[in-house]
Scaffold this motif. Structure first.
Motif, mmCIF file in Angstrom:
data_model
loop_
_atom_site.group_PDB
_atom_site.id
_atom_site.type_symbol
_atom_site.label_atom_id
_atom_site.label_comp_id
_atom_site.label_asym_id
_atom_site.label_seq_id
_atom_site.Cartn_x
_atom_site.Cartn_y
_atom_site.Cartn_z
ATOM 1 N N PHE A 9 11.541 5.136 -7.795
ATOM 2 C CA PHE A 9 12.745 5.006 -8.611
ATOM 3 C C PHE A 9 12.864 3.610 -9.215
ATOM 4 O O PHE A 9 13.174 3.460 -10.403
ATOM 5 C CB PHE A 9 13.983 5.314 -7.771
ATOM 6 N N LEU A 10 12.639 2.571 -8.420
ATOM 7 C CA LEU A 10 12.795 1.201 -8.910
ATOM 8 C C LEU A 10 11.756 0.843 -9.960
ATOM 9 O O LEU A 10 11.949 -0.094 -10.737
ATOM 10 C CB LEU A 10 12.723 0.213 -7.741
ATOM 11 N N ASN A 11 10.654 1.591 -9.998
ATOM 12 C CA ASN A 11 9.631 1.378 -11.019
ATOM 13 C C ASN A 11 9.720 2.392 -12.160
ATOM 14 O O ASN A 11 8.880 2.388 -13.056
ATOM 15 C CB ASN A 11 8.233 1.453 -10.393
ATOM 16 N N TYR A 16 3.398 -0.792 -11.043
ATOM 17 C CA TYR A 16 3.265 0.214 -9.995
ATOM 18 C C TYR A 16 2.340 -0.247 -8.879
ATOM 19 O O TYR A 16 2.403 0.260 -7.765
ATOM 20 C CB TYR A 16 2.755 1.537 -10.586
ATOM 21 N N GLY A 17 1.479 -1.216 -9.167
ATOM 22 C CA GLY A 17 0.611 -1.760 -8.133
ATOM 23 C C GLY A 17 1.338 -2.650 -7.152
ATOM 24 O O GLY A 17 0.778 -3.020 -6.117
ATOM 25 N N LEU A 18 2.591 -3.008 -7.453
ATOM 26 C CA LEU A 18 3.407 -3.854 -6.581
ATOM 27 C C LEU A 18 2.673 -5.144 -6.214
ATOM 28 O O LEU A 18 2.698 -5.585 -5.057
ATOM 29 C CB LEU A 18 3.804 -3.093 -5.306
ATOM 30 N N ASN A 76 0.841 -1.199 0.000
ATOM 31 C CA ASN A 76 0.000 0.000 0.000
ATOM 32 C C ASN A 76 0.875 1.248 0.000
ATOM 33 O O ASN A 76 1.518 1.572 0.998
ATOM 34 C CB ASN A 76 -0.905 -0.025 1.235
ATOM 35 N N TRP A 77 0.908 1.949 -1.110
ATOM 36 C CA TRP A 77 1.753 3.142 -1.239
ATOM 37 C C TRP A 77 1.429 4.185 -0.166
ATOM 38 O O TRP A 77 2.315 4.938 0.254
ATOM 39 C CB TRP A 77 1.587 3.761 -2.624
ATOM 40 N N LYS A 85 -3.947 -8.791 -13.488
ATOM 41 C CA LYS A 85 -4.654 -7.591 -13.963
ATOM 42 C C LYS A 85 -4.019 -6.993 -15.218
ATOM 43 O O LYS A 85 -4.723 -6.586 -16.136
ATOM 44 C CB LYS A 85 -4.719 -6.552 -12.847
ATOM 45 N N LEU A 86 -2.696 -6.956 -15.267
ATOM 46 C CA LEU A 86 -2.024 -6.370 -16.425
ATOM 47 C C LEU A 86 -1.861 -7.352 -17.583
ATOM 48 O O LEU A 86 -1.583 -6.946 -18.708
ATOM 49 C CB LEU A 86 -0.651 -5.832 -16.016
ATOM 50 N N LYS A 87 -1.974 -8.653 -17.284
ATOM 51 C CA LYS A 87 -1.900 -9.723 -18.295
ATOM 52 C C LYS A 87 -0.548 -9.764 -19.012
ATOM 53 O O LYS A 87 -0.459 -10.222 -20.137
ATOM 54 C CB LYS A 87 -3.042 -9.593 -19.311
ATOM 55 N N LYS A 88 0.487 -9.292 -18.345
ATOM 56 C CA LYS A 88 1.844 -9.429 -18.858
ATOM 57 C C LYS A 88 2.571 -10.512 -18.052
ATOM 58 O O LYS A 88 2.162 -10.862 -16.949
ATOM 59 C CB LYS A 88 2.585 -8.107 -18.806
#
Length: 265
Positions: A83-85, A107-109, A69-70, A134-137
C-alpha cells in the motif's frame, strides 16, 4: 485517495503545505498513522531481534539491524508495504505536498523495510543517499513509522534533525522527535537534511526500537549531488579519529561500501 482499511484517513487528509513544519527542513508528523489494530499487528509481526534474517550494521557510526526482503514479511506487513508503495498512496502525497513534482516508489525498499535498534543502538547524524544506485532517481521523501508500544522516553531513541553549514557538515540540533508508537514522520531528504540518533539507546535488553521505512524518489535535477550512499558525520569524540573518518569515507563510496558493513565485535 480512496479510504484504506490500513490507515487513519482523517489524519492523512491534514497533510498539506500549510501544515508542514519547516525547521530545519520540511517535515510532517502524523500520530495514529495506522488504525490501532493494524499497528498492533504490525508490531507483533516483527522478527525476533536475534533472528538470522537481519542485515547487521555494527560499527562506530551505526548500530542497527534491517531487513528489506519481501519474502520475510508476514501477511499484513507485506500488504502495508504494498500500500505505501502504491500509485494511489504516492500520488496522494505528491498532490498534497509537491503539485509539480512527480514521486516514484522504490519497490526494492533500498535502505528501507524493517528497522530495529536494541540497547546500545545508534545512528550517527547523516545525509541519506542522493541518487538511487540502481534506479538513478533522486531520493526525495522519507516515511518512517514507529512500532514499539512499550517505548519509554527515558530510553532515548529520539530522531534528531540538524541545521546545516554545508553539504558536508551538520550545524546545530534543531528538533528531536519521540519514537511514539504508531507515529509517522514524513520529511524531505533533498535539502541537506541531516538527521540521525547519535546517542546510544538505553532500552532494556528485552525491548527494541522498531520502525518501518519507505522512501520516495523523484526525477533528479542536473545539479543534484550524485552520491549513491549515505554520508555520515563524526560525533564530537570522533572528529579526530582516523579510523572513524576512514569508515565514513568507505560508507559513502559505492565501490567500497561493503567493507564498512563488517561487524566490529
Amino acid at each position: 485517495m480512496k479510504e484504506s482499511l490500513l490507515v487513519n484517513k482523517n489524519d492523512l487528509l491534514k497533510i498539506n503545505t500549510s501544515n508542514i513544519l519547516n525547521e530545519p527542513f520540511p517535515h510532517y508528523l502524523i500520530d495514529d498513522f495506522f488504525k490501532k489494530e493494524v499497528a498492533e499487528k504490525l508490531e507483533s509481526e516483527f522478527p525476533d531481534f536475534n533472528s538470522d534474517i537481519w542485515h547487521i550494521y555494527k560499527n562506530p557510526i551505526e548500530v542497527k539491524k534491517t531487513c528489506n526482503n519481501w519474502n520475510q514479511f508476514p501477511n499484513l506487513t507485506y500488504k502495508v508495504f504494498t500500500f505505501l508503495n502504491s500509485k494511489e498512496f504516492i500520488d496522494y502525497i505528491s498532490s498534497k505536498l509537491f503539485k509539480d513534482i512527480p514521486l516514484y516508489s522504490d519497490y526494492g525498499l533500498h535502505g528501507g523495510g524493517w528497522h530495529i535498534h536494541g540497547r546500545g543502538g545508534k545512528l550517527n547524524t547523516h545525509l541519506d543517499y542522493s541518487i538511487h544506485p540502481k534506479l538513478k532517481k533522486q531520493r526525495k521523501l522519507n516515511l518512517i513509522i514507529y512500532l514499539n508500544s512499550n517505548w519509554q522516553r527515558s530510553w532515548g531513541g529520539k530522531l534528531g534533525f540538524w541545521s546545516n553549514k554545508s553539504t558536508n557538515e551538520p550545524d546545530s540540533l534543531v528538533k528531536e522527535i519521540e519514537p511514539i508508537f504508531n507515529r509517522a514522520v514524513l520529511f524531505d531528504t533533498a535539502l541537506n537534511s541531516w538527521h540521525g540518533l547519535p546517542s546510544k539507546i538505553k532500552c532494556p535488553e528485552n525491548e527494541f526500537r522498531k520502525s518501518i521505512a519507505v522512501y520516495y524518489l523523484t526525477n533528479p535535477s542536473e545539479t543534484v549531488d550524485k552520491r549513491s550512499r549515505a554520508l555520515f558525520s563524526p560525533n564530537k569524540e570522533q572528529k579526530n579519529d582516523d579510523k572513524v573518518l576512514k569508515l565514513i569515507k568507505l560508507r559513502s563510496d559505492e565501490l567500497n561500501v561493503q567493507k564498512s558493513y563488517q561487524k566490529d565485535d
